[in-house]
Design a protein around this motif. Structure first.
Motif, PDB file in Angstrom:
ATOM      1  N   VAL A   1       0.863  -1.186   0.000  1.00 52.51           N
ATOM      2  CA  VAL A   1       0.000   0.000   0.000  1.00 52.51           C
ATOM      3  C   VAL A   1       0.899   1.235   0.000  1.00 52.51           C
ATOM      4  CG1 VAL A   1      -1.771   1.316   1.219  1.00 52.51           C
ATOM      5  CG2 VAL A   1      -1.829  -1.191   1.260  1.00 52.51           C
ATOM      6  N   SER A   2       0.702   2.100  -0.987  1.00 54.28           N
ATOM      7  CA  SER A   2       1.449   3.357  -1.044  1.00 54.28           C
ATOM      8  C   SER A   2       0.638   4.452  -0.365  1.00 54.28           C
ATOM      9  CB  SER A   2       1.731   3.754  -2.494  1.00 54.28           C
ATOM     10  OG  SER A   2       2.556   2.811  -3.132  1.00 54.28           O
ATOM     11  N   VAL A   3       1.247   5.106   0.619  1.00 54.42           N
ATOM     12  CA  VAL A   3       0.595   6.201   1.330  1.00 54.42           C
ATOM     13  C   VAL A   3       1.216   7.506   0.845  1.00 54.42           C
ATOM     14  CG1 VAL A   3       0.051   7.200   3.570  1.00 54.42           C
ATOM     15  CG2 VAL A   3       0.268   4.714   3.340  1.00 54.42           C
ATOM     16  N   ILE A   4       0.421   8.353   0.198  1.00 57.37           N
ATOM     17  CA  ILE A   4       0.928   9.581  -0.412  1.00 57.37           C
ATOM     18  C   ILE A   4       0.648  10.771   0.501  1.00 57.37           C
ATOM     19  CG2 ILE A   4       0.698  11.132  -2.394  1.00 57.37           C
ATOM     20  CD1 ILE A   4      -0.041   8.614  -4.038  1.00 57.37           C
ATOM     21  N   VAL A   5       1.723  11.492   0.838  1.00 59.67           N
ATOM     22  CA  VAL A   5       1.620  12.628   1.760  1.00 59.67           C
ATOM     23  C   VAL A   5       2.238  13.874   1.120  1.00 59.67           C
ATOM     24  CG1 VAL A   5       2.113  13.486   4.090  1.00 59.67           C
ATOM     25  CG2 VAL A   5       1.895  11.010   3.687  1.00 59.67           C
ATOM     26  N   PRO A   6       1.421  14.830   0.663  1.00 60.96           N
ATOM     27  CA  PRO A   6       1.974  16.097   0.167  1.00 60.96           C
ATOM     28  C   PRO A   6       2.346  16.980   1.359  1.00 60.96           C
ATOM     29  CG  PRO A   6      -0.414  16.138   0.017  1.00 60.96           C
ATOM     30  CD  PRO A   6      -0.046  14.781   0.555  1.00 60.96           C
TER      31      PRO A   6
ATOM     32  N   GLN B   1       1.767   1.711  11.672  1.00 60.05           N
ATOM     33  CA  GLN B   1       0.572   0.961  11.296  1.00 60.05           C
ATOM     34  C   GLN B   1       0.749  -0.528  11.617  1.00 60.05           C
ATOM     35  OE1 GLN B   1      -2.564   2.140   9.540  1.00 60.05           O
ATOM     36  NE2 GLN B   1      -1.692   3.760  10.810  1.00 60.05           N
ATOM     37  N   THR B   2      -0.355  -1.182  11.933  1.00 59.83           N
ATOM     38  CA  THR B   2      -0.294  -2.627  12.177  1.00 59.83           C
ATOM     39  C   THR B   2      -0.020  -3.386  10.886  1.00 59.83           C
ATOM     40  OG1 THR B   2      -2.710  -2.717  11.937  1.00 59.83           O
ATOM     41  CG2 THR B   2      -1.823  -2.552  14.186  1.00 59.83           C
ATOM     42  N   TYR B   3      -0.371  -2.805   9.757  1.00 64.21           N
ATOM     43  CA  TYR B   3      -0.039  -3.391   8.458  1.00 64.21           C
ATOM     44  C   TYR B   3       1.281  -2.768   8.011  1.00 64.21           C
ATOM     45  CZ  TYR B   3      -0.603  -5.245   3.731  1.00 64.21           C
ATOM     46  OH  TYR B   3      -0.412  -5.935   2.562  1.00 64.21           O
ATOM     47  N   SER B   4       2.291  -3.587   7.841  1.00 64.51           N
ATOM     48  CA  SER B   4       3.649  -3.064   7.664  1.00 64.51           C
ATOM     49  C   SER B   4       4.119  -2.946   6.218  1.00 64.51           C
ATOM     50  CB  SER B   4       4.649  -3.941   8.428  1.00 64.51           C
ATOM     51  OG  SER B   4       4.605  -5.272   7.938  1.00 64.51           O
ATOM     52  N   ASN B   5       3.456  -3.638   5.269  1.00 62.34           N
ATOM     53  CA  ASN B   5       3.943  -3.596   3.889  1.00 62.34           C
ATOM     54  C   ASN B   5       3.427  -2.336   3.187  1.00 62.34           C
ATOM     55  OD1 ASN B   5       5.279  -4.305   1.571  1.00 62.34           O
ATOM     56  ND2 ASN B   5       3.712  -5.731   0.865  1.00 62.34           N
ATOM     57  N   ILE B   6       4.024  -1.225   3.574  1.00 58.49           N
ATOM     58  CA  ILE B   6       3.630   0.070   3.024  1.00 58.49           C
ATOM     59  C   ILE B   6       4.868   0.813   2.521  1.00 58.49           C
ATOM     60  CG2 ILE B   6       1.629   0.311   4.546  1.00 58.49           C
ATOM     61  CD1 ILE B   6       3.290   2.281   6.230  1.00 58.49           C
ATOM     62  N   GLU B   7       4.637   1.754   1.637  1.00 58.64           N
ATOM     63  CA  GLU B   7       5.662   2.745   1.324  1.00 58.64           C
ATOM     64  C   GLU B   7       5.026   4.105   1.573  1.00 58.64           C
ATOM     65  OE1 GLU B   7       7.005   2.979  -2.697  1.00 58.64           O
ATOM     66  OE2 GLU B   7       5.007   3.281  -3.547  1.00 58.64           O
ATOM     67  N   VAL B   8       5.805   4.998   2.151  1.00 54.89           N
ATOM     68  CA  VAL B   8       5.302   6.335   2.469  1.00 54.89           C
ATOM     69  C   VAL B   8       5.928   7.301   1.475  1.00 54.89           C
ATOM     70  CG1 VAL B   8       4.946   8.032   4.290  1.00 54.89           C
ATOM     71  CG2 VAL B   8       5.295   5.615   4.895  1.00 54.89           C
ATOM     72  N   VAL B   9       5.125   7.744   0.510  1.00 55.64           N
ATOM     73  CA  VAL B   9       5.612   8.616  -0.549  1.00 55.64           C
ATOM     74  C   VAL B   9       5.357  10.061  -0.140  1.00 55.64           C
ATOM     75  CG1 VAL B   9       5.523   9.184  -3.003  1.00 55.64           C
ATOM     76  CG2 VAL B   9       5.022   6.841  -2.236  1.00 55.64           C
ATOM     77  N   ILE B  10       6.426  10.734   0.277  1.00 57.85           N
ATOM     78  CA  ILE B  10       6.311  12.115   0.741  1.00 57.85           C
ATOM     79  C   ILE B  10       6.816  13.057  -0.346  1.00 57.85           C
ATOM     80  CG2 ILE B  10       7.055  13.787   2.475  1.00 57.85           C
ATOM     81  CD1 ILE B  10       7.266  11.497   4.468  1.00 57.85           C
ATOM     82  N   VAL B  11       5.967  14.000  -0.741  1.00 56.36           N
ATOM     83  CA  VAL B  11       6.332  14.967  -1.774  1.00 56.36           C
ATOM     84  C   VAL B  11       6.332  16.358  -1.151  1.00 56.36           C
ATOM     85  CG1 VAL B  11       5.817  15.914  -4.038  1.00 56.36           C
ATOM     86  CG2 VAL B  11       5.290  13.515  -3.550  1.00 56.36           C
ATOM     87  N   ASN B  12       7.503  16.932  -1.043  1.00 53.76           N
ATOM     88  CA  ASN B  12       7.670  18.274  -0.475  1.00 53.76           C
ATOM     89  C   ASN B  12       7.433  19.311  -1.567  1.00 53.76           C
ATOM     90  OD1 ASN B  12       8.445  20.636   0.751  1.00 53.76           O
ATOM     91  ND2 ASN B  12      10.390  19.860   1.525  1.00 53.76           N
TER      92      ASN B  12
ATOM     93  N   ARG C   1      11.077   2.497   4.397  1.00 56.76           N
ATOM     94  CA  ARG C   1       9.807   2.507   3.669  1.00 56.76           C
ATOM     95  C   ARG C   1       9.421   3.914   3.218  1.00 56.76           C
ATOM     96  NH1 ARG C   1       5.908  -0.198   7.921  1.00 56.76           N
ATOM     97  NH2 ARG C   1       6.999   1.394   9.163  1.00 56.76           N
ATOM     98  N   ILE C   2      10.118   4.913   3.740  1.00 56.98           N
ATOM     99  CA  ILE C   2       9.832   6.296   3.377  1.00 56.98           C
ATOM    100  C   ILE C   2      10.630   6.678   2.144  1.00 56.98           C
ATOM    101  CG2 ILE C   2      10.010   8.711   4.101  1.00 56.98           C
ATOM    102  CD1 ILE C   2       9.616   7.757   6.992  1.00 56.98           C
ATOM    103  N   VAL C   3       9.938   7.138   1.113  1.00 57.39           N
ATOM    104  CA  VAL C   3      10.600   7.678  -0.078  1.00 57.39           C
ATOM    105  C   VAL C   3      10.237   9.158  -0.172  1.00 57.39           C
ATOM    106  CG1 VAL C   3      10.821   5.545  -1.374  1.00 57.39           C
ATOM    107  CG2 VAL C   3       8.692   6.821  -1.512  1.00 57.39           C
ATOM    108  N   TYR C   4      11.226   9.971  -0.492  1.00 57.56           N
ATOM    109  CA  TYR C   4      11.053  11.421  -0.398  1.00 57.56           C
ATOM    110  C   TYR C   4      11.379  12.105  -1.721  1.00 57.56           C
ATOM    111  CZ  TYR C   4      12.041  16.245   1.044  1.00 57.56           C
ATOM    112  OH  TYR C   4      12.059  17.608   1.147  1.00 57.56           O
ATOM    113  N   TYR C   5      10.511  13.034  -2.112  1.00 53.15           N
ATOM    114  CA  TYR C   5      10.724  13.806  -3.333  1.00 53.15           C
ATOM    115  C   TYR C   5      10.504  15.287  -3.027  1.00 53.15           C
ATOM    116  CZ  TYR C   5      10.167   9.232  -5.481  1.00 53.15           C
ATOM    117  OH  TYR C   5      10.310   7.903  -5.803  1.00 53.15           O
ATOM    118  N   TYR C   6      11.282  16.107  -3.709  1.00 53.89           N
ATOM    119  CA  TYR C   6      11.138  17.557  -3.561  1.00 53.89           C
ATOM    120  C   TYR C   6      10.749  18.146  -4.918  1.00 53.89           C
ATOM    121  CZ  TYR C   6      12.190  22.480  -2.778  1.00 53.89           C
ATOM    122  OH  TYR C   6      12.084  23.845  -2.671  1.00 53.89           O
ATOM    123  N   GLN C   7       9.849  19.124  -4.893  1.00 55.62           N
ATOM    124  CA  GLN C   7       9.510  19.850  -6.112  1.00 55.62           C
ATOM    125  C   GLN C   7       9.341  21.324  -5.770  1.00 55.62           C
ATOM    126  OE1 GLN C   7       5.717  18.052  -7.321  1.00 55.62           O
ATOM    127  NE2 GLN C   7       4.601  19.729  -6.333  1.00 55.62           N
ATOM    128  N   ASP C   8       9.596  22.176  -6.733  1.00 54.88           N
ATOM    129  CA  ASP C   8       9.317  23.603  -6.544  1.00 54.88           C
ATOM    130  C   ASP C   8       7.823  23.767  -6.302  1.00 54.88           C
ATOM    131  OD1 ASP C   8      11.964  24.276  -6.951  1.00 54.88           O
ATOM    132  OD2 ASP C   8      11.704  24.590  -9.114  1.00 54.88           O
TER     133      ASP C   8
END
Length: 346
Positions: free
Chosen positions: A5-10, A28-39, A59-66
């Protein structure tokens, strides 16, 4: 098999809240997640805080954008996500530790394409439980659309989506709309769903302590955005084969609520903007052709709303603002009395 499960956080300038948000996701009790954080171009300590979590949790992947706005940030997150399922969480909110597990379990057992849950509304008035979805295992598209368009049902959060549906139909957030763009996305997704499901738990924690109110001086951009959303909705209802009268009823109700809210806003800020500016703003609202076209059908069972509707239909602008001032004064008085009663008890 445990699907990802991908969790998207702007993220945008949320240093006060982002730690609690991420913490609630990674535990989370369900551990197979990726946390997609977009700054989205934050200028505070948000990036530093996110990187601190990222060093400890792979599990945290991080991206930056203007800075391009939340819609663009969410689209970026969707494109970079690798999970079979998607969840959206706002950076100032948190979720119950069973949030992902229960939504995913419901999706599997019900074989639904979209699963929803209730939420806890956290504001200066306390914590209240809400849900806009009064069904469990099945409902029609028309009834689901009706639920989504009421309350806060049209938000991205408190739902679990299938990535394959989003990818197959190239669904994206509309960057040209800066309010209610999530409602349009949810409805466009719903058009491609065979079934829906909901769980009764209030698993999403919606933080309204961090909200900025609409400017007291009405922005024509805000009004035109709202009208653009209504026009999008008309197209979606047509595709969904909604009855014309039902479509008119929903759109009219949205326009009516917007107009009343904006008139109330003028009344609430009357000391700041003055009566002359308030009258000018309300006249500007009521003269917009799209609003005028729906105004004849304004109606309400609410005793408090009926005077607004009568005054607006007859273009009695100043009396409508004065009525709003009286209502606001009464509400403030009731609130003060309630607080005093609570303080006396404690």
């Amino acid at each position: 098999m445990f699907p990802k499960v991908s969790v998207i956080v702007p993220v945008y300038n949320c240093e006060k809240f982002i730690s609690k948000c991420i913490d609630s996701i990674i535990h989370q009790t369900y551990s197979n997640i990726e946390v997609v954080i977009v700054n989205d171009g934050s200028t505070d300590r948000s990036e530093e805080i996110v990187n601190g979590f990222k060093e400890k949790d792979a599990r945290i992947v991080y991206y930056y954008q203007d800075n391009s706005g939340p819609s663009d940030a969410r689209n970026h997150g969707i494109n970079k996500s690798t999970g079979e399922y998607l969840a959206f969480i706002d950076s100032d909110d948190t979720v119950d530790r069973y949030y992902i597990e229960l939504l995913l379990d419901k999706m599997k057992t019900s074989e639904a394409d979209l699963v929803c849950c209730g939420y806890k509304d956290i504001s200066e008035y306390g914590v209240l439980n809400y849900t806009d979805f009064d069904f469990e295992n099945s409902t029609s598209l028309h009834l689901f659309i009706d639920m989504v368009c009421k309350g806060t049902g049209g938000v991205l959060w408190s739902k679990l989506y299938k990535k394959e549906i989003i990818s197959e139909y190239n669904l994206k957030m509309d960057k040209s709309i800066f309010m209610s763009e999530d409602l349009i996305f949810v409805l466009q997704y719903a058009l491609h769903c065979k079934s829906f499901a909901a769980i009764k738990g209030h698993l999403y924690y919606y933080n309204r302590l961090n909200q900025n109110s609409i400017s007291s001086n009405i922005s024509i951009d805000y009004i035109q955005n709202y009208i653009a959303v209504c026009k999008h909705l008309e197209k979606i209802y047509f595709i969904a084969d909604m009855h014309e009268n039902k479509t008119k009823e929903i759109i009219t109700k949205r326009i009516q609520d917007m107009v009343i809210n904006l008139v109330q806003l003028q009344s609430r800020n009357i000391k700041v903007i003055g009566m002359k500016n308030a009258i000018y703003n309300v006249k500007k609202i009521l003269s917009i052709q799209y609003i005028e076209r729906h105004m004849d059908n304004f109606s309400s069972n609410s005793i408090l709303c009926k005077p607004y509707i009568f005054l607006m239909k007859n273009k009695f602008v100043k009396p409508s603002i004065v009525y709003g001032v009286c209502l606001n004064t009464l509400r403030e008085l009731i609130m003060k009395l309630s607080k005093r009663r609570i303080n006396n008890k404690t």
